[in-house]
Design a protein around this motif. Structure first.
Motif, PDB file in Angstrom:
ATOM      1  N   GLU A   1       0.854  -1.190   0.000  1.00 26.11           N
ATOM      2  CA  GLU A   1       0.000   0.000   0.000  1.00 26.11           C
ATOM      3  C   GLU A   1       0.880   1.226   0.000  1.00 26.11           C
ATOM      4  O   GLU A   1       1.806   1.341   0.808  1.00 26.11           O
ATOM      5  CB  GLU A   1      -0.932   0.016   1.214  1.00 26.11           C
ATOM      6  CG  GLU A   1      -1.921   1.164   1.160  1.00 26.11           C
ATOM      7  CD  GLU A   1      -3.036   1.047   2.190  1.00 26.11           C
ATOM      8  OE1 GLU A   1      -3.672   2.075   2.460  1.00 26.11           O
ATOM      9  OE2 GLU A   1      -3.274  -0.060   2.700  1.00 26.11           O
ATOM     10  N   VAL A   2       0.607   2.139  -0.941  1.00 28.43           N
ATOM     11  CA  VAL A   2       1.390   3.368  -1.051  1.00 28.43           C
ATOM     12  C   VAL A   2       0.451   4.547  -1.198  1.00 28.43           C
ATOM     13  O   VAL A   2      -0.695   4.405  -1.631  1.00 28.43           O
ATOM     14  CB  VAL A   2       2.350   3.326  -2.269  1.00 28.43           C
ATOM     15  CG1 VAL A   2       3.391   2.246  -2.111  1.00 28.43           C
ATOM     16  CG2 VAL A   2       1.598   3.168  -3.567  1.00 28.43           C
TER      17      VAL A   2
ATOM     18  N   VAL B   1      -0.856  -3.752  -5.747  1.00 21.76           N
ATOM     19  CA  VAL B   1      -0.520  -2.487  -5.099  1.00 21.76           C
ATOM     20  C   VAL B   1      -1.801  -1.700  -4.870  1.00 21.76           C
ATOM     21  O   VAL B   1      -2.597  -1.511  -5.793  1.00 21.76           O
ATOM     22  CB  VAL B   1       0.463  -1.659  -5.966  1.00 21.76           C
ATOM     23  CG1 VAL B   1       0.740  -0.312  -5.323  1.00 21.76           C
ATOM     24  CG2 VAL B   1       1.752  -2.426  -6.202  1.00 21.76           C
ATOM     25  N   ILE B   2      -2.000  -1.269  -3.641  1.00 21.00           N
ATOM     26  CA  ILE B   2      -3.134  -0.417  -3.290  1.00 21.00           C
ATOM     27  C   ILE B   2      -2.623   1.010  -3.182  1.00 21.00           C
ATOM     28  O   ILE B   2      -1.627   1.272  -2.507  1.00 21.00           O
ATOM     29  CB  ILE B   2      -3.763  -0.842  -1.936  1.00 21.00           C
ATOM     30  CG1 ILE B   2      -4.218  -2.293  -1.989  1.00 21.00           C
ATOM     31  CG2 ILE B   2      -4.908   0.101  -1.544  1.00 21.00           C
ATOM     32  CD1 ILE B   2      -5.326  -2.566  -2.965  1.00 21.00           C
ATOM     33  N   ILE B   3      -3.305   1.929  -3.850  1.00 18.41           N
ATOM     34  CA  ILE B   3      -2.930   3.348  -3.785  1.00 18.41           C
ATOM     35  C   ILE B   3      -3.963   4.043  -2.920  1.00 18.41           C
ATOM     36  O   ILE B   3      -5.174   3.919  -3.140  1.00 18.41           O
ATOM     37  CB  ILE B   3      -2.881   3.970  -5.195  1.00 18.41           C
ATOM     38  CG1 ILE B   3      -1.857   3.215  -6.053  1.00 18.41           C
ATOM     39  CG2 ILE B   3      -2.518   5.457  -5.103  1.00 18.41           C
ATOM     40  CD1 ILE B   3      -1.853   3.621  -7.509  1.00 18.41           C
ATOM     41  N   SER B   4      -3.459   4.762  -1.913  1.00 15.05           N
ATOM     42  CA  SER B   4      -4.374   5.415  -0.975  1.00 15.05           C
ATOM     43  C   SER B   4      -4.161   6.917  -0.966  1.00 15.05           C
ATOM     44  O   SER B   4      -3.095   7.418  -1.314  1.00 15.05           O
ATOM     45  CB  SER B   4      -4.182   4.845   0.432  1.00 15.05           C
ATOM     46  OG  SER B   4      -2.850   5.009   0.844  1.00 15.05           O
TER      47      SER B   4
ATOM     48  N   GLY C   1      -4.799   8.047   3.661  1.00 14.23           N
ATOM     49  CA  GLY C   1      -4.944   6.824   4.433  1.00 14.23           C
ATOM     50  C   GLY C   1      -6.101   5.934   4.002  1.00 14.23           C
ATOM     51  O   GLY C   1      -6.296   4.866   4.558  1.00 14.23           O
ATOM     52  N   ARG C   2      -6.869   6.379   3.012  1.00 10.68           N
ATOM     53  CA  ARG C   2      -8.009   5.591   2.534  1.00 10.68           C
ATOM     54  C   ARG C   2      -7.702   5.026   1.144  1.00 10.68           C
ATOM     55  O   ARG C   2      -7.316   5.777   0.247  1.00 10.68           O
ATOM     56  CB  ARG C   2      -9.263   6.455   2.456  1.00 10.68           C
ATOM     57  CG  ARG C   2      -9.663   7.002   3.825  1.00 10.68           C
ATOM     58  CD  ARG C   2     -10.946   7.732   3.761  1.00 10.68           C
ATOM     59  NE  ARG C   2     -12.006   6.754   3.480  1.00 10.68           N
ATOM     60  CZ  ARG C   2     -13.256   7.075   3.259  1.00 10.68           C
ATOM     61  NH1 ARG C   2     -13.628   8.335   3.260  1.00 10.68           N
ATOM     62  NH2 ARG C   2     -14.154   6.144   3.028  1.00 10.68           N
ATOM     63  N   PRO C   3      -7.856   3.723   0.948  1.00 13.17           N
ATOM     64  CA  PRO C   3      -7.596   3.132  -0.359  1.00 13.17           C
ATOM     65  C   PRO C   3      -8.524   3.709  -1.428  1.00 13.17           C
ATOM     66  O   PRO C   3      -9.732   3.840  -1.211  1.00 13.17           O
ATOM     67  CB  PRO C   3      -7.898   1.650  -0.155  1.00 13.17           C
ATOM     68  CG  PRO C   3      -7.892   1.431   1.321  1.00 13.17           C
ATOM     69  CD  PRO C   3      -8.274   2.732   1.933  1.00 13.17           C
TER      70      PRO C   3
END
Length: 76
Positions: free
Chosen positions: A3-4, A26-29, A32-34
């Motif tokens: 997560e980035v 990969v989760i992009i937030s 702090g929220r995806p």
């Protein structure tokens, strides 16, 4: 799964793409929220020439002139 944040994703996109190509997700937030998920696409594989041969037959009259009533619709 990695997560980035958006800023890190923008500055390390090439690295993230290599990770995704290797099977990583990969989760992009943002804040702090995806907000997005970066995953590899499925490749359908090599195309084979002639694979669909015979699935469609073109009629003998495919290039005949259109009837006048149909041609008139184009002039309307």
């Amino acid at each position: 799964m990695v997560e980035v944040g958006v800023h890190e994703a923008k500055t390390t996109l090439s690295k993230l793409l290599r990770q995704v190509a290797a099977g990583e997700e990969v989760i992009i937030s943002r804040g702090g929220r995806p907000v997005a998920r970066l995953v590899a696409i499925d490749h359908p594989g090599q195309r084979i020439l002639g694979e669909d041969a015979g699935r469609y037959v073109v009629g003998e009259d495919f290039d005949r002139d259109l009837p006048d009533e149909v041609l008139d619709l184009f002039d309307a």
